[in-house]
Design a protein around this motif. Structure first.
Motif, PDB file in Angstrom:
ATOM      1  N   THR A 141      49.466  66.684  89.019  1.00 35.49           N
ATOM      2  CA  THR A 141      50.147  65.348  88.290  1.00 35.49           C
ATOM      3  C   THR A 141      51.892  65.976  87.843  1.00 35.49           C
ATOM      4  N   ASN A 142      52.427  65.163  87.647  1.00 33.79           N
ATOM      5  CA  ASN A 142      53.998  65.402  87.323  1.00 33.79           C
ATOM      6  C   ASN A 142      53.858  66.273  86.494  1.00 33.79           C
TER       7      ASN A 142
ATOM      8  N   ASP B  70      56.070  61.637  90.830  1.00 37.81           N
ATOM      9  CA  ASP B  70      55.321  59.768  90.575  1.00 37.81           C
ATOM     10  C   ASP B  70      54.797  59.939  92.162  1.00 37.81           C
TER      11      ASP B  70
ATOM     12  N   PHE C 128      51.165  65.206  94.924  1.00 34.20           N
ATOM     13  CA  PHE C 128      51.282  66.253  94.159  1.00 34.20           C
ATOM     14  C   PHE C 128      50.278  67.261  94.862  1.00 34.20           C
TER      15      PHE C 128
END
Length: 329
Positions: free
Chosen positions: A41-42, A87, A90
């Protein structure tokens, strides 16, 4: 694999689908277990883990005889994930290594085995030394443990092209081995008669999901998996297998590579391709697709047996330590 090839820390979702299941699933017996692994994820996240299962919950008897087990079952690993491009891209990486050690239940008197045999450690050492002097190779000594090791590595990369299209790449490597020893109440096997079962599985896969509209979704999936299995003696395969019958009160004493493992190898490559489309129309769901699996199998399972029988009085050196006639195969 020697144990689960999936790291627990890499699991995001798990579902069990019992029969009857969707038409897209095949080659199953009664149901499907579907595992979805974690993705990055971010935010950077990670953890370390350690597992230890002792021997307190094991029984205290083997074949009706009292026994105390000394067993090791441990695993340690880590996982780490986060953004490559915020965004957009990942990663998520997991690693785990584990060890399981089991005691050898039967062993010569004086070896410290859970259950002692009629033969003694001194008699085993005498046979070992005679084999070295007469035949020029070492059958090794008394096996004391059987050990299993495994390493799991997995990497998932996600790329989000836009809100409607995303691509996922997964890499997985599982490598393990297990030492297997023979012997029983009336049979003794030297350590050279044990064999190391090795396994390695490497997988690459790509998964593309596209939302073409609110009603139409497609998935394209490709994977290739290579698996290699070996079975090797601790001293190699270029030695004979000896069996002494009726010696020191034992039905059989075995040394040298297991006769069934001298030329056993298996390698498999599996290529898998799947395309699926789902269309939603009012209260209906229409599924269509194509799936193909190609197997490339390389198998070596050869047997060559030469049997030579002697009486102990024709083996001068061996006759010096054996009180009974022996048959050597």
């Amino acid at each position: 694999a020697q144990r689960s090839p999936i790291n627990f820390d890499s699991i995001d979702q798990l579902s069990v689908k019992v029969a009857p299941v969707s038409v897209e699933y095949s080659n199953f017996r009664g149901g499907v277990i579907e595992v979805v692994t974690k993705g990055g994820t971010n935010e950077f996240t990670g953890s370390v883990s350690y597992f230890d299962r002792g021997d307190q919950f094991y029984g205290d008897k083997v074949d009706g005889r009292d026994a105390e087990f000394d067993k090791e079952d441990t695993a340690q690993g880590f996982n780490f994930g986060g953004p490559i491009i915020k965004d957009k891209a990942f990663f998520y990486l997991t690693y785990e290594e584990s060890t399981i050690t089991n005691p050898v239940l039967y062993g010569p008197a004086g070896s410290g085995a859970l259950l002692e045999q009629d033969i003694t450690v001194d008699q085993v050492n005498a046979i070992r030394q005679t084999t070295i002097d007469v035949y020029g190779w070492d059958p090794l000594g008394v096996p004391s443990t059987t050990e299993s090791n495994q390493e799991n590595t997995s990497l998932r990369l996600d790329y989000i092209y836009n809100d409607n299209h995303r691509l996922e790449y997964t890499y997985k490597l599982t490598e393990g081995d297990r030492l297997r020893a023979g012997g029983g109440r009336t049979s003794f096997a030297f350590e050279s008669n044990s064999y190391l079962k090795t396994e390695s599985t490497e997988t690459h896969s790509l998964h593309l999901v596209s939302n073409w509209s609110d009603n139409l979704v497609t998935e394209a999936y490709w994977s290739t998996k290579e698996t290699e299995t070996g079975q090797d003696s601790p001293i190699g395969d270029a030695y004979p297998n000896f069996v002494l019958d009726g010696v020191y009160g034992m039905q059989s004493i075995t040394m040298g590579p297991d006769i069934f493992r001298s030329a056993n190898q298996l390698a498999t490559t599996t290529d898998f391709l799947k395309f699926k489309a789902i269309y939603y129309k009012d209260n209906h769901k229409i599924t269509a697709g194509y799936e193909n699996t190609i197997y490339d199998i390389s198998l070596d399972n050869s047997f060559v047996e030469i049997t030579i029988e002697y009486k102990a009085n024709k083996l001068n050196k061996l006759n010096e330590i054996l009180t009974n006639d022996a048959s050597v195969n």
